[in-house]
Design an enzyme around this catalytic site. Sequence first.
Site, PDB file in Angstrom:
ATOM      1  N   ASP A   1       0.846  -1.196   0.000  1.00 16.28           N
ATOM      2  CA  ASP A   1       0.000   0.000   0.000  1.00 16.28           C
ATOM      3  C   ASP A   1       0.881   1.245   0.000  1.00 16.28           C
ATOM      4  O   ASP A   1       1.014   1.951   1.009  1.00 16.28           O
ATOM      5  CB  ASP A   1      -0.951   0.001   1.204  1.00 16.28           C
ATOM      6  CG  ASP A   1      -1.928   1.171   1.144  1.00 16.28           C
ATOM      7  OD1 ASP A   1      -2.026   1.823   0.076  1.00 16.28           O
ATOM      8  OD2 ASP A   1      -2.593   1.438   2.161  1.00 16.28           O
TER       9      ASP A   1
ATOM     10  N   GLU B   1      -2.338   0.093  -8.026  1.00 18.29           N
ATOM     11  CA  GLU B   1      -2.937   1.075  -8.939  1.00 18.29           C
ATOM     12  C   GLU B   1      -4.459   0.907  -8.871  1.00 18.29           C
ATOM     13  O   GLU B   1      -4.978  -0.079  -8.331  1.00 18.29           O
ATOM     14  CB  GLU B   1      -2.420   0.874 -10.376  1.00 18.29           C
ATOM     15  CG  GLU B   1      -2.828   2.022 -11.302  1.00 18.29           C
ATOM     16  CD  GLU B   1      -1.993   2.116 -12.584  1.00 18.29           C
ATOM     17  OE1 GLU B   1      -1.073   1.303 -12.780  1.00 18.29           O
ATOM     18  OE2 GLU B   1      -2.274   3.030 -13.389  1.00 18.29           O
TER      19      GLU B   1
HETATM   20  O1  G3I Z   1      -1.053 -13.644 -19.658  1.00 17.63           O
HETATM   21  C1  G3I Z   1      -0.138 -13.999 -18.628  1.00 17.63           C
HETATM   22  C2  G3I Z   1      -0.584 -15.263 -17.968  1.00 17.63           C
HETATM   23  O2  G3I Z   1      -0.564 -16.302 -18.882  1.00 17.63           O
HETATM   24  C3  G3I Z   1       0.302 -15.535 -16.764  1.00 17.63           C
HETATM   25  O3  G3I Z   1      -0.198 -16.627 -16.047  1.00 17.63           O
HETATM   26  C4  G3I Z   1       0.334 -14.332 -15.854  1.00 17.63           C
HETATM   27  C5  G3I Z   1       1.261 -14.506 -14.679  1.00 17.63           C
HETATM   28  O4  G3I Z   1       1.447 -13.287 -14.012  1.00 17.63           O
HETATM   29  O5  G3I Z   1       0.774 -13.217 -16.575  1.00 17.63           O
HETATM   30  C6  G3I Z   1      -0.092 -12.902 -17.621  1.00 17.63           C
HETATM   31  O6  G3I Z   1       0.321 -11.721 -18.236  1.00 17.63           O
HETATM   32  C7  G3I Z   1       0.142 -10.557 -17.499  1.00 17.63           C
HETATM   33  C8  G3I Z   1      -0.876  -9.680 -18.199  1.00 17.63           C
HETATM   34  O7  G3I Z   1      -1.000  -8.480 -17.523  1.00 17.63           O
HETATM   35  C9  G3I Z   1      -2.262 -10.310 -18.263  1.00 17.63           C
HETATM   36  O8  G3I Z   1      -2.806 -10.459 -16.992  1.00 17.63           O
HETATM   37  C10 G3I Z   1       1.459  -9.850 -17.372  1.00 17.63           C
HETATM   38  O9  G3I Z   1       2.351 -10.612 -16.589  1.00 17.63           O
HETATM   39  C11 G3I Z   1       1.278  -8.503 -16.755  1.00 17.63           C
HETATM   40  O10 G3I Z   1       2.483  -7.777 -16.797  1.00 17.63           O
HETATM   41  C12 G3I Z   1       0.207  -7.738 -17.473  1.00 17.63           C
HETATM   42  O11 G3I Z   1      -0.089  -6.620 -16.716  1.00 17.63           O
HETATM   43  C13 G3I Z   1      -0.834  -5.591 -17.339  1.00 17.63           C
HETATM   44  C14 G3I Z   1      -0.118  -4.270 -17.057  1.00 17.63           C
HETATM   45  O12 G3I Z   1      -0.890  -3.208 -17.574  1.00 17.63           O
HETATM   46  C15 G3I Z   1       1.254  -4.196 -17.678  1.00 17.63           C
HETATM   47  O13 G3I Z   1       1.182  -4.284 -19.037  1.00 17.63           O
HETATM   48  C16 G3I Z   1      -2.225  -5.572 -16.715  1.00 17.63           C
HETATM   49  O14 G3I Z   1      -2.955  -6.723 -17.124  1.00 17.63           O
HETATM   50  C17 G3I Z   1      -2.971  -4.324 -17.135  1.00 17.63           C
HETATM   51  O15 G3I Z   1      -4.152  -4.252 -16.374  1.00 17.63           O
HETATM   52  C18 G3I Z   1      -2.131  -3.088 -16.906  1.00 17.63           C
HETATM   53  O16 G3I Z   1      -2.824  -2.007 -17.407  1.00 17.63           O
HETATM   54  C19 G3I Z   1      -2.282  -0.721 -17.142  1.00 17.63           C
HETATM   55  C20 G3I Z   1      -2.132  -0.021 -18.477  1.00 17.63           C
HETATM   56  O17 G3I Z   1      -1.147  -0.675 -19.216  1.00 17.63           O
HETATM   57  C21 G3I Z   1      -1.815   1.452 -18.275  1.00 17.63           C
HETATM   58  N1  G3I Z   1      -2.751   2.078 -17.392  1.00 17.63           N
HETATM   59  C22 G3I Z   1      -2.812   1.458 -16.105  1.00 17.63           C
HETATM   60  C23 G3I Z   1      -3.245   0.020 -16.227  1.00 17.63           C
HETATM   61  C24 G3I Z   1      -3.408  -0.637 -14.868  1.00 17.63           C
HETATM   62  O18 G3I Z   1      -2.211  -0.932 -14.238  1.00 17.63           O
HETATM   63  O1  9MR Z   2       2.208   4.878 -13.778  1.00 21.32           O
HETATM   64  C1  9MR Z   2       2.266   3.832 -14.709  1.00 21.32           C
HETATM   65  C2  9MR Z   2       1.082   2.911 -14.526  1.00 21.32           C
HETATM   66  O2  9MR Z   2      -0.121   3.601 -14.798  1.00 21.32           O
HETATM   67  C3  9MR Z   2       1.231   1.679 -15.382  1.00 21.32           C
HETATM   68  O3  9MR Z   2       0.238   0.742 -15.059  1.00 21.32           O
HETATM   69  C4  9MR Z   2       2.582   1.052 -15.173  1.00 21.32           C
HETATM   70  C5  9MR Z   2       2.827  -0.156 -16.048  1.00 21.32           C
HETATM   71  O4  9MR Z   2       2.773   0.147 -17.372  1.00 21.32           O
HETATM   72  O5  9MR Z   2       3.593   1.977 -15.405  1.00 21.32           O
HETATM   73  C6  9MR Z   2       3.540   3.083 -14.547  1.00 21.32           C
HETATM   74  O6  9MR Z   2       4.584   3.950 -14.851  1.00 21.32           O
HETATM   75  C7  9MR Z   2       5.826   3.548 -14.350  1.00 21.32           C
HETATM   76  C8  9MR Z   2       6.705   3.095 -15.487  1.00 21.32           C
HETATM   77  O7  9MR Z   2       6.176   1.930 -16.080  1.00 21.32           O
HETATM   78  C9  9MR Z   2       8.114   2.833 -14.962  1.00 21.32           C
HETATM   79  N1  9MR Z   2       8.609   3.993 -14.268  1.00 21.32           N
HETATM   80  C10 9MR Z   2       7.797   4.432 -13.156  1.00 21.32           C
HETATM   81  C11 9MR Z   2       6.389   4.740 -13.589  1.00 21.32           C
HETATM   82  C12 9MR Z   2       5.495   5.026 -12.384  1.00 21.32           C
HETATM   83  O8  9MR Z   2       5.702   6.238 -11.872  1.00 21.32           O
END
Ligand code: G3I
Ligand code: 9MR
EC number: 3.2.1.4
Length: 605
Positions: free
Chosen positions: A575, A584
């Site tokens: 947290d 987030e």
């Molecule tokens: O698909 C694999 C799965 O097969 C595996 O079992 C699992 C284990 O951790 O990973 C899965 O992939 C993950 C994927 O999300 C689907 O859940 C990746 O590790 C994980 O890195 C990925 O995270 C996503 C993250 O962005 C980073 O790309 C989140 O789903 C997604 O909700 C999050 O979205 C972000 C936006 O990019 C930017 N805005 C904020 C938002 C919330 O954090």
């Molecule tokens: O703030 C960003 C968040 O909304 C995204 O979910 C996350 C993953 O894509 O990335 C955060 O941004 C971080 C960046 O990926 C790495 N440098 C620090 C940023 C957070 O302040």
Amino acid sequence: MTLMTSNPVMPVLMLLGLFVLLPGCTGGGSDQGESASSAKTASSALAASSSSASATAQQIKLNQLGFLPGSAKWALIPDVAATGFALVDSASGTVVFNGDLTAAATWAEADEKVKLADFSSVKTPGTYKLRVDGLADSAAFDIAEDVYEALTAASIKAFYFNRSSAELLPQHAGVYARPLGHPDTRVLIHASAATAERPEGTVVSSPKGWYDAGDYNKYIVNSGISTYSLLAAYEHFPDLFAAQRLNIPESGDNIPDLLNEALWNLEWMLSMQDPADGGVYHKLTNKNFDGEVMPHQAISERYLVQKTTAAALDFAAVMATASRIFAAYENELPGLSARMLAAAESAWQWAQANPAVVYQQPADIKTGEYGDRNLGDEFFWAAAELYIATQNDSYYQAANAANTSATVPSWGDVRSLGWISLAHHRAGLSAVADQTLILGRIQGLANQLRSVWAGSAYRVTMQTGDFIWGSNSVALGQAMMLVQAYKLNPGERDYLDAAQSALDYVLGRNAVDTSFVTGFGHKSTLHPHHRPSGADGIEAPIPGFIAGGPQPQQQDKSDCPVPYPSAIPAKSYLDHYCSYASNEIAINWNAPLVYVVAALQALTE
Ligand code: G3I
Ligand code: 9MR
């Protein structure tokens, strides 16, 4: 405004002469949590007393808000010697119920042995505590008909607080009022999206919409499932929302506020369609993530990036859904429903002509990807919604239903949104639809979830593989599917009870003894990775947002000045503002919260 007596922070603050509206100490939907709260320090101090992992393990853990009179009511008890528990009236200390604890069992996801207390039979409204020999009493919680009303309102109002292109006025936002950010009336076509009609650098207008999450960008794929989940909540439980007033700028018009809020994003989505060909841009974004600043201070150039098949199909599905719902508001919004359906059909046509355009992050763009290489689920969902909206059998045939399974919905896997809509509209479907298949898909998935729940030491549906980024939305997505099965089979009460357990889980019956919804519960998320909550100078986070939740990958740990308290899947939660991988907030995590809490209110008798 009603005060929630179950929040122990509140009396403390009043004693301290700090009468401020702590989010979660408020009720009603109109003004919850929008007044000052310099009280977070007091709240943090209280939370700190139980912050160590061992202290958490020794707590009685339950849904910190409490329960509807008719709901299942479970609490987690550490593995102590006691074999029984008592429910006591919080004010008088009178024991109102005695029960046996279950035998201790291990929940591997938390590496923890626990017992369970079941007091479902207690239906009398009141404020209670749970007592077990050898442990401190639980915090007080309520059993009340209106126990989730403020939560429902706040979880929707969170979308208002995340509006792009809007000034939030004090009369709607209280202390969280802020200047307009991101007008997005002057957005550039990125090279990845350039066409003859709109070459690179063309200026277009694409205002409104919600910020995706803690960042300020707007992504069609994630908007799709989020907006749908809100629309489905309305479509399935309209009575709950008909008279709800959220104190948003549109309150008081002839449209329910949930739909007013959804419309804010739908209008943005419409602007993301290229009028020349029906294709839909994947996202509207900065090149890089902003720092911890308020919206009006985040003034980087914004771009429309690459049209993709996923964006077109998610857009088509949501617009088809919205066209059905807004058809009832032709007087208020003339032509909107037809415009939405036409937009849906042209996006579908684009996807037919461009069936495999996956998102490729351009080298100069560093923000969220929402990349997805498997598009079968998006085709199914869009076809299902278009079939329901148009009654044109060819869409059902295109859906390939017989070869589509049911899964827990997520931004990357939207197939079950199609099953949800088909099941809800089953009475009106034409003969081409396979009713047995539709019901079977939902029940098949729900039965699996139900058996996980029934065998779980924590009495939840979550398993190790569910602890991914946004794990709390996995719990709520599972609950959404259980709710569908209950809607189809109201005689099978345990579908509803298992869904209730997911709400209990996110509100405190979890391995970190935390209510993950800001402002709700006596120990709730305080430092979400949410730029406005971090940058607004107000201690208390903006209320009504659900944090992503525990997951062991800790992709953010090199950005965090403090370590995670644990790497165990269900305990890997930090947290702290730094923790974008566990803390987030995001629209696709709040939307199933809205759906599930609404469903439980509407369906629990
Ligand atoms: O698909 C694999 C799965 O097969 C595996 O079992 C699992 C284990 O951790 O990973 C899965 O992939 C993950 C994927 O999300 C689907 O859940 C990746 O590790 C994980 O890195 C990925 O995270 C996503 C993250 O962005 C980073 O790309 C989140 O789903 C997604 O909700 C999050 O979205 C972000 C936006 O990019 C930017 N805005 C904020 C938002 C919330 O954090
Ligand atoms: O703030 C960003 C968040 O909304 C995204 O979910 C996350 C993953 O894509 O990335 C955060 O941004 C971080 C960046 O990926 C790495 N440098 C620090 C940023 C957070 O302040």
